[in-house]
Scaffold this motif. Sequence first.
Motif, PDB file in Angstrom:
ATOM      1  N   LYS A 160       2.158   6.593   5.391  1.00  0.00           N
ATOM      2  CA  LYS A 160       3.351   6.006   4.778  1.00  0.00           C
ATOM      3  C   LYS A 160       4.607   6.845   4.991  1.00  0.00           C
ATOM      4  CE  LYS A 160       2.107   7.883   0.215  1.00  0.00           C
ATOM      5  NZ  LYS A 160       1.726   7.539  -1.187  1.00  0.00           N
ATOM      6  N   PHE A 212      -1.933   4.965   0.226  1.00  0.00           N
ATOM      7  CA  PHE A 212      -1.514   4.522  -1.102  1.00  0.00           C
ATOM      8  C   PHE A 212      -2.651   4.702  -2.123  1.00  0.00           C
ATOM      9  CE2 PHE A 212       1.224   2.223   1.789  1.00  0.00           C
ATOM     10  CZ  PHE A 212       2.461   2.292   1.170  1.00  0.00           C
ATOM     11  N   TYR A 268       5.086   0.550  -3.779  1.00  0.00           N
ATOM     12  CA  TYR A 268       4.747  -0.585  -2.919  1.00  0.00           C
ATOM     13  C   TYR A 268       5.989  -1.420  -2.598  1.00  0.00           C
ATOM     14  CZ  TYR A 268      -0.252   0.206  -3.752  1.00  0.00           C
ATOM     15  OH  TYR A 268      -1.509   0.741  -3.806  1.00  0.00           O
ATOM     16  N   VAL A 324      -0.553  -3.039   3.459  1.00  0.00           N
ATOM     17  CA  VAL A 324      -0.730  -1.701   2.900  1.00  0.00           C
ATOM     18  C   VAL A 324      -2.219  -1.434   2.727  1.00  0.00           C
ATOM     19  CG1 VAL A 324       1.503  -1.578   1.746  1.00  0.00           C
ATOM     20  CG2 VAL A 324      -0.422  -2.610   0.552  1.00  0.00           C
ATOM     21  N   THR A 378      -4.845   0.593   0.670  1.00  0.00           N
ATOM     22  CA  THR A 378      -4.768   1.181  -0.658  1.00  0.00           C
ATOM     23  C   THR A 378      -6.130   1.359  -1.301  1.00  0.00           C
ATOM     24  OG1 THR A 378      -3.946   0.799  -2.925  1.00  0.00           O
ATOM     25  CG2 THR A 378      -4.358  -1.144  -1.571  1.00  0.00           C
ATOM     26  N   ALA A 426      -1.560  -3.136  -5.625  1.00  0.00           N
ATOM     27  CA  ALA A 426      -0.878  -3.715  -4.471  1.00  0.00           C
ATOM     28  C   ALA A 426      -0.765  -5.225  -4.615  1.00  0.00           C
ATOM     29  CB  ALA A 426      -1.641  -3.366  -3.192  1.00  0.00           C
ATOM     30  N   SER A 463       1.983  -6.127  -7.035  1.00  0.00           N
ATOM     31  CA  SER A 463       3.289  -5.810  -6.469  1.00  0.00           C
ATOM     32  C   SER A 463       3.718  -6.867  -5.467  1.00  0.00           C
ATOM     33  CB  SER A 463       3.245  -4.446  -5.783  1.00  0.00           C
ATOM     34  OG  SER A 463       2.851  -3.427  -6.671  1.00  0.00           O
TER      35      SER A 463
END
Length: 742
Positions: free
Chosen positions: A253, A287, A305, A319, A321, A327, A330
């Motif tokens: 990230k 994440f 996120y 993503v 995670t 996630a 989000s």
Amino acid sequence: MLRLLLASWLVGLAASAAIKPTAQWQTLSGKAPRVVAHGGFSGLVPDSSQFAYELAVSASVKDVILYCSLQMTKDGVGICQNDMRLDNSTNIQSIFPKGQKTYTINGEQVRGWFSNDFTSDQLFNVSLVQNIFSRPSIFDGAFPPYMLEDLLSLKPPGLWVNVESNTFYKQHKLDVAPYIIEGASIMRADYISSTEIGFLKSINGKLGKAKTKLVLKFLSQDSVEPTTNQPYSTILKDLKSVKAYASGILVPKDYIWPVNKGGYLESSTSLVNEAHSLGLEVFAWGFGNDLQMSYNFSYDPTAEYLKFVDNANFSVDGVLTDFPITASESIGGFFSVVHTKTRVISHNGASGIYPGSTDLAYQQAVSDGTDVIDCSVQMSKDGVPFCLDSIDLTGDTNAVASFMDRSTTVPEIQQDAGVFSFDLSWSDIQTLKPQMKSPGAKSGLLRNPAANNQGNFMTLAQFLDFAKNSSVSGILINIENAPYLASKKGLDIVKTVSDALTNASFDKQTEKEVFIQSDDTAVLSAFKEAPSYKRVFIIKEQISTIPVPSVTEIKQYADAVNINRQSVTKSVGFFLSGFTDVAETVKKANLTLFVHVLRNEFIAIPYDYFSDPIVEIDTYVNPMEVDGLVTEFPSTASTYLRSPCVNPNANLPYTTIPSTPGQLLEAASPGTLPPAQAPAPILDPADVVDPPLPPVVAVADQSPPAPAPATPTALKSGQPANVAGVLLCLIMAVFSFVQLRG
């Protein structure tokens, strides 16, 4: 038994999925970013276990992708494990104590237990364990390593197979490429990634009719890619060549949002837009709700996120995670605006972002959408009321360094010595610098260190003027230590607050609510004749139950109750075992219910909330229907309460669901449970009512303060003892001795 409990739990979580909206995203496809569950729900249960994968499917968006990092056994069977060293995530050391070996992997000597030395039958006798110590261990030993074939039997919504170090397996006569190619028709993976360019090229165009996308996984920028012997930073500069054998990239990230050495975000890179311009999808990895994140996110994983998927310039395509539930909420729910009746109440302003009770903390709280801002009123020696969390200045300011000689012990207030506001004039207090308090500092979780010493303390009059001209719907004034201030210091804090509210016209206006809060019923009684004010009885201590007679007593003095958040749930260790009757009893009595104090740091959040402050908030809002959340991070609560994901009928791809206390404990093996704890005390009626306030003494009648004990433990928060006082005594003793000798 475990599987039955798991099935029951998963049924409850399955209601999280709903209909997908037609929102336009800045991804390459224009569709919502994908949630990729790294080893399943590995943030809660052992990585890549059956439980982790099943839980990820049921707790996430409908199209969640399950990520399997493939390792090969001695007999050519693929298992899912994110670490090549099995001793990091299994109990293999105790099952095969002589199985440890040392291998050269990517040019480095690595010692441990490796899958290529054991058959699949042998590994079936091994059990998975949690490999991050801050995560729960109650599911350790419940599941063997999971085979890729077993994962396919779950019929996952999406599948991502990751292959690392295939060069190593080929050295040991195990080649992942034929395994992948031969099983492509059955596997039907959505994505296959690898850290090795050579592996991706070896399977490119050989997967038949499978619509599998190949992805190059980047490691740290200075790591070397085995095929080209170039660092990944060099490969990153030539993404056009990546397009020849892959349709996407998977990057750490910080490739997208770099973080400087101080822990703060730098400007985003142009990586996502550059890759999209070439037709490459971009996925980000690294994440986790309990992993290190930039101070900019204030320990709110949802905010992190959103920085990657919902900013003005770009959106990643997915993503990777350890916590797919966060996630999902989000990406699936945090947009648009709704309204709820639950108030967001600050605790010393946005004290998770700026030093508490400063102008900056209050400004941030208003900016974050707080409904009610608070002021805990303290009194200076010369009678100036101002806002600060504690009457003892040592925790919120640098008073120890500046006024060590004023340190005293006041048993009526606290056992430890301190520098108290009533011993300093307002001009003295104005010379102090605010301190950034970090409750998780011992665990290395500091709050916004760049903000330390920033901001100015506000008098009560300044606070009221600020509130009057802000967008908040109300204020909460907290009053403590009134009997001591009146009888010992000649300071009438009750009258001072009342006069300040009147002078600011809060007694006559109707636009903003005014809450008067205290743990002293005599203080609340003093405001009984002001019907426009709502009185709040705060119970700071954790209690296990609140009998009806106690609630009846409270109703004589208050309109609302502010309860310690640990009082509304039962706990066993860091797990929840159920709800207490406290919230239900208070609500049945038609009292407004507030809960305090919410914090974002994962070490403050029980495992049942998945290290996610949103899930904790949702539990208070939905099952308990609390009327106010007192929080040091009002942005987190405000963002959630104003988003449609709080509404199960909002027709979204994902709707948050509250935790059900006790389900994790029921699913755990009995031998892994933490020891039972003694129950919290009961709030008896006698604990509610306080004696009448004493008369305010004249200043001349004040007794001198007791000197602080000259011991290293005299001050709170690990501050040094009254060293100046000790040195002075030593100097006087030496001087007296010299005089006697003379």
